[in-house]
Enzyme design. Structure first.
Site, short mmCIF file in Angstrom:
data_model
loop_
_atom_site.label_atom_id
_atom_site.label_comp_id
_atom_site.label_asym_id
_atom_site.label_seq_id
_atom_site.Cartn_x
_atom_site.Cartn_y
_atom_site.Cartn_z
N LYS A 131 0.87 -1.18 0.00
CA LYS A 131 0.00 0.00 0.00
C LYS A 131 0.89 1.22 0.00
O LYS A 131 2.04 1.16 0.46
CB LYS A 131 -0.89 0.02 1.25
CG LYS A 131 -2.16 0.82 1.07
CD LYS A 131 -3.24 0.03 0.34
CE LYS A 131 -4.48 0.84 0.11
NZ LYS A 131 -5.58 0.03 -0.40
P1 NAD Z 1 -13.08 7.48 -2.66
O1 NAD Z 1 -12.12 8.53 -2.31
O2 NAD Z 1 -13.51 7.31 -4.08
O3 NAD Z 1 -14.44 7.64 -1.79
C1 NAD Z 1 -14.44 7.73 -0.40
C2 NAD Z 1 -15.83 8.18 0.04
O4 NAD Z 1 -15.91 8.13 1.46
C3 NAD Z 1 -16.16 9.63 -0.35
O5 NAD Z 1 -17.54 9.70 -0.67
C4 NAD Z 1 -15.87 10.41 0.94
O6 NAD Z 1 -16.58 11.63 1.01
C5 NAD Z 1 -16.37 9.40 1.95
N1 NAD Z 1 -15.85 9.58 3.30
C6 NAD Z 1 -14.60 9.87 3.71
N2 NAD Z 1 -14.54 9.93 5.04
C7 NAD Z 1 -15.81 9.67 5.49
C8 NAD Z 1 -16.40 9.56 6.75
N3 NAD Z 1 -15.69 9.74 7.86
N4 NAD Z 1 -17.73 9.25 6.82
C9 NAD Z 1 -18.46 9.06 5.71
N5 NAD Z 1 -17.94 9.13 4.48
C10 NAD Z 1 -16.64 9.44 4.38
O7 NAD Z 1 -12.46 6.10 -2.11
P2 NAD Z 1 -12.85 4.61 -2.53
O8 NAD Z 1 -11.90 4.15 -3.57
O9 NAD Z 1 -14.33 4.52 -2.76
O10 NAD Z 1 -12.46 3.82 -1.20
C11 NAD Z 1 -13.35 3.66 -0.12
C12 NAD Z 1 -12.90 2.49 0.73
O11 NAD Z 1 -12.87 1.31 -0.07
C13 NAD Z 1 -11.49 2.62 1.31
O12 NAD Z 1 -11.45 1.96 2.56
C14 NAD Z 1 -10.64 1.85 0.32
O13 NAD Z 1 -9.42 1.39 0.88
C15 NAD Z 1 -11.59 0.71 0.02
N6 NAD Z 1 -11.30 0.00 -1.22
C16 NAD Z 1 -11.26 0.67 -2.41
C17 NAD Z 1 -11.00 -0.05 -3.57
C18 NAD Z 1 -11.02 0.61 -4.93
O14 NAD Z 1 -10.93 -0.11 -5.92
N7 NAD Z 1 -11.17 1.91 -5.03
C19 NAD Z 1 -10.77 -1.43 -3.51
C20 NAD Z 1 -10.83 -2.08 -2.29
C21 NAD Z 1 -11.11 -1.36 -1.15
#
Ligand code: NAD
Length: 437
Positions: free
Chosen positions: A127
């Protein structure tokens, strides 16, 4: 592999910090270590071996200087952590968020190792990230920052060494800049150095929505197991970014009423179900779910306690804690985010018979299709979206069934079962390779 001939070692395992830390990343790392400690206990490994599995193989901390648009300079701290390389090149996302810390990146890298092993990808876990609030910077500043960060971590990354992907605060645009910077350093185009690229640069069809589709599949499998029909069921989704927005869309399209969603600015609720298509359009226009006319504003914290069938935390880690786990009313929690449930909260949910589909299983769709993208890029031969999605579903179902089987035979929760399965596979690779020298 049920028995293990591990070398006896005298060192104690690295114990998880027992107090709630100020840095949420330290709590995440404590949770990751607690999960590993439990798996190691179930598998009967020696403390020295547990210590080896718990430590990152390589950790790089870099200073990333940026020339601002106004001519000023600012310096950011970036990281790339490779947790384990036993099963193949390291794989894991790049996070741009103000809270990014070394402990958080360590935890996320460890979870990537288990996730890749659980869904049988030939990867280790990694990461990376930069501590920055992207909202304060222009696109050209973020491009310069990304190019400099990529240059700083260049010794670690490569299509056969360590392959980054998007995470919070980064997207396919970021991956295009990383790919270009790496390629310029090599003198030729290397599409396999990152995944989650734009399709026109060698990205895979189906990658942008792959994590969400995997979240949807596991939600569906869990609902089938709990005897809940999709049509007419209800859900709440925390986080409306790359993972949350498409997860809400897939649930909505399957007939599940999504009653509430939130982002970092606020939350909206509609007792009859939100119109997800309109909500996405509102978000694309305003950058937030706040102010959506098709719902009423609610306290973001109340979303976690909403009376729904399925709760999907898809934002950040450590949001379901000992303080609010008793209030979770959903029968099923599907972890779209990495590490959304603390160890203490996990125990409370288990006592309350809430079925938790753990992150390393629920959100593995992203890395599975990243793997498909890497395979396609390395062969320069591209699959249709239907092929990608069909192969994704097969892998998600197979991982789900394997986790459920181990959970039943060993009397474990799905998280414990997933971690045990993954740790056993990583250990098998360690043992077969032997310890150098
Ligand atoms: P992103 O930046 O696209 O979206 C994050 C979202 O969460 C946004 O809507 C933001 O406003 C919201 N957010 C942030 N802090 C918050 C809080 N305290 N309360 C409520 N909402 C909040 O990120 P993403 O890629 O969607 O990732 C989200 C999660 O999924 C992370 O934990 C990431 O590690 C995990 N993840 C992502 C992927 C991927 O392919 N993008 C894959 C596996 C896991």
């Amino acid at each position: 592999m049920t028995t293990l001939d591990t070398p006896p070692m005298t060192q104690s395992p690295r114990m998880a910090p027992s107090v709630l830390a100020e840095d949420p990343g330290t709590q995440a790392l404590a949770d990751a270590h607690a999960q590993l400690s439990h798996a190691v206990e179930v598998l009967g490994y020696s403390p020295g071996y547990a210590d080896m599995l718990g430590r990152a193989r390589r950790e790089l901390r870099v200073s990333v200087p940026l020339r601002r648009d106004n001519g000023d300079y600012a310096v950011f701290t970036g990281y790339r952590v490779q947790h384990n390389l036993s099963r193949g090149p390291a794989k894991g996302g790049i996070r741009y968020a103000a809270e990014v810390s070394l402990d958080e990146v360590r935890a996320l890298a460890m979870w990537m190792t288990w996730k890749c092993a659980l869904v049988e990808l030939p990867y280790g876990g990694a990461k990376g990230g930069i501590a920055i609030d992207t909202r304060d910077y222009s696109q050209s500043e973020l491009e310069r920052l990304t190019r400099r960060y990529t240059t700083e971590i260049l010794p670690l990354i490569g299509p056969e060494k360590d392959i980054p992907a998007p995470d919070i605060g980064t997207d396919e645009r970021t991956m295009a800049w990383m790919m270009d910077t790496y390629s310029v350093s090599k003198g030729y185009t290397v599409p396999g150095v990152v995944t989650g690229k734009p399709v026109s640069l060698g990205g895979s069809l189906g990658r942008p929505s792959a994590t969400s589709l995997g979240v949807f599949h596991t939600a569906r499998f869990a609902m089938e197991q709990a005897g809940i029909r999709l049509d007419g069921a209800t859900a709440a989704v925390q986080g409306f970014g790359k993972v949350g927005a498409d997860a809400a869309r897939f649930l909505d399209e399957a007939g599940v009423a999504v009653l509430a969603v939130s982002d970092r600015y606020g939350a909206v609720h509609n007792a009859s179900g939100l119109d997800i298509t309109e909500l996405r359009a509102h978000c694309a226009e305003t950058g937030s779910v706040v102010g959506f006319a098709g719902g009423q504003p609610v306290e973001p914290a109340d979303l976690l306690a909403l009376n729904v069938d399925v709760l999907v935390p898809a934002a950040v880690e450590g949001v379901i804690t000992a303080d609010n786990a008793h209030d979770v009313a959903a029968r099923i929690v599907v972890e779209g985010a990495n590490g959304p449930t603390t160890t203490a909260a996990d125990a409370i949910l288990r006592e309350r018979d809430v079925l938790v589909v753990p992150d390393i299983l629920a959100n593995a769709g992203g890395v599975i299709v990243s793997y498909f993208e890497w395979v396609q890029a390395n062969q320069a031969y591209w699959w249709t979206q239907a092929e990608v999605e069909q192969r994704l579903e097969v892998r998600m179902r197979s991982a789900w069934e394997s986790v459920c089987r181990t959970a039943a035979s060993r009397q474990l929760t799905l998280r414990q079962s997933a971690t045990v399965t993954a740790v056993e596979r990583v250990t098998e690779a360690h043992v077969l390779r032997g310890l150098y020298p």
